[in-house]
Write an enzyme that holds these catalytic residues in place. Structure first.
Site, PDB file in Angstrom:
ATOM      1  N   CYS A 110     -26.111 -87.268 -18.182  1.00  0.00           N
ATOM      2  CA  CYS A 110     -27.289 -86.399 -18.185  1.00  0.00           C
ATOM      3  C   CYS A 110     -27.157 -85.266 -17.157  1.00  0.00           C
ATOM      4  O   CYS A 110     -27.145 -85.513 -15.953  1.00  0.00           O
ATOM      5  CB  CYS A 110     -28.517 -87.257 -17.894  1.00  0.00           C
ATOM      6  SG  CYS A 110     -30.026 -86.333 -17.579  1.00  0.00           S
ATOM      7  N   CYS A 113     -30.129 -84.848 -14.747  1.00  0.00           N
ATOM      8  CA  CYS A 113     -30.123 -85.944 -13.764  1.00  0.00           C
ATOM      9  C   CYS A 113     -29.248 -85.578 -12.571  1.00  0.00           C
ATOM     10  O   CYS A 113     -29.608 -85.828 -11.419  1.00  0.00           O
ATOM     11  CB  CYS A 113     -29.601 -87.234 -14.394  1.00  0.00           C
ATOM     12  SG  CYS A 113     -30.630 -87.854 -15.738  1.00  0.00           S
TER      13      CYS A 113
END
Length: 185
Positions: A110, A113
């Site tokens: 991600c 993230c």
């Protein structure tokens, strides 16, 4: 950094051979090694250039003054590591915590993230002793993510006295997370 330095000599540690790196002479980056004002960029470490030799090469020297001379790396501040939580440690670390807990749900693939990780690290350092911070890898701990209905990552949740109090979805600014935290301290 190997492309910047003409020669890098690392002091010999017991049992390890000396290392020498030589860049490609035609590389445009190689030209930077001759500039006295050039300082390599660093994250989390302070590089201190002590001296260049006339050949344009650098040598490393330890702070204790042993052999060599050149770059001295010093840690700028003590890092606060945000520890991972798994399905097995969730109960004891998050739900039974005496302090409020911030939990980031994330996954290694991600991109957003990875953008929010430094923000979480800063918050962990800023709220040391007032707030516990943890990270849950949703790929490795899917049952916790499922239990709390995580459908989008990154998701940051605040828990207090074992209860979910608030959730913030997405890579948000530090100020947004700080305001959320302050409500529960």
């Amino acid at each position: 950094m190997a492309g910047v330095l003409e020669t890098l000599t690392v002091p010999r540690a017991s049992g390890f051979p000396a290392v020498s790196l030589t860049p490609i002479a035609s590389s445009p980056v190689c030209q930077l090694s001759l500039r006295r004002n050039f300082v390599p960029e660093s994250r989390g470490l302070k590089l201190n250039i002590r001296s260049f030799r006339s050949s344009g090469s650098l040598r490393l020297r330890s702070k204790s003054g042993r052999r060599g001379g050149g770059i001295v790396c010093e840690a700028q501040e003590t890092a606060v590591q945000v520890l991972p939580v798994t399905d097995n440690t969730w109960q004891s670390l998050v739900l039974e915590s005496k302090l409020p807990v911030l939990v980031e749900f994330w996954a290694p693939w991600c991109g957003p993230c990875r953008m929010i990780h430094p923000v979480i690290d800063e918050l962990a350092k800023e709220y040391t002793g007032k707030l516990s911070c943890y990270k849950v890898n949703t790929d490795e701990s899917p049952s916790v993510a499922t239990k709390y209905g995580i459908r989008s990552i990154p998701t940051v949740m605040i828990f207090k006295e074992g209860e979910k109090k608030d959730a913030v979805i997405g890579a948000v600014p530090k100020t947004t997370l700080s305001a959320c935290i302050e409500k529960f301290l």
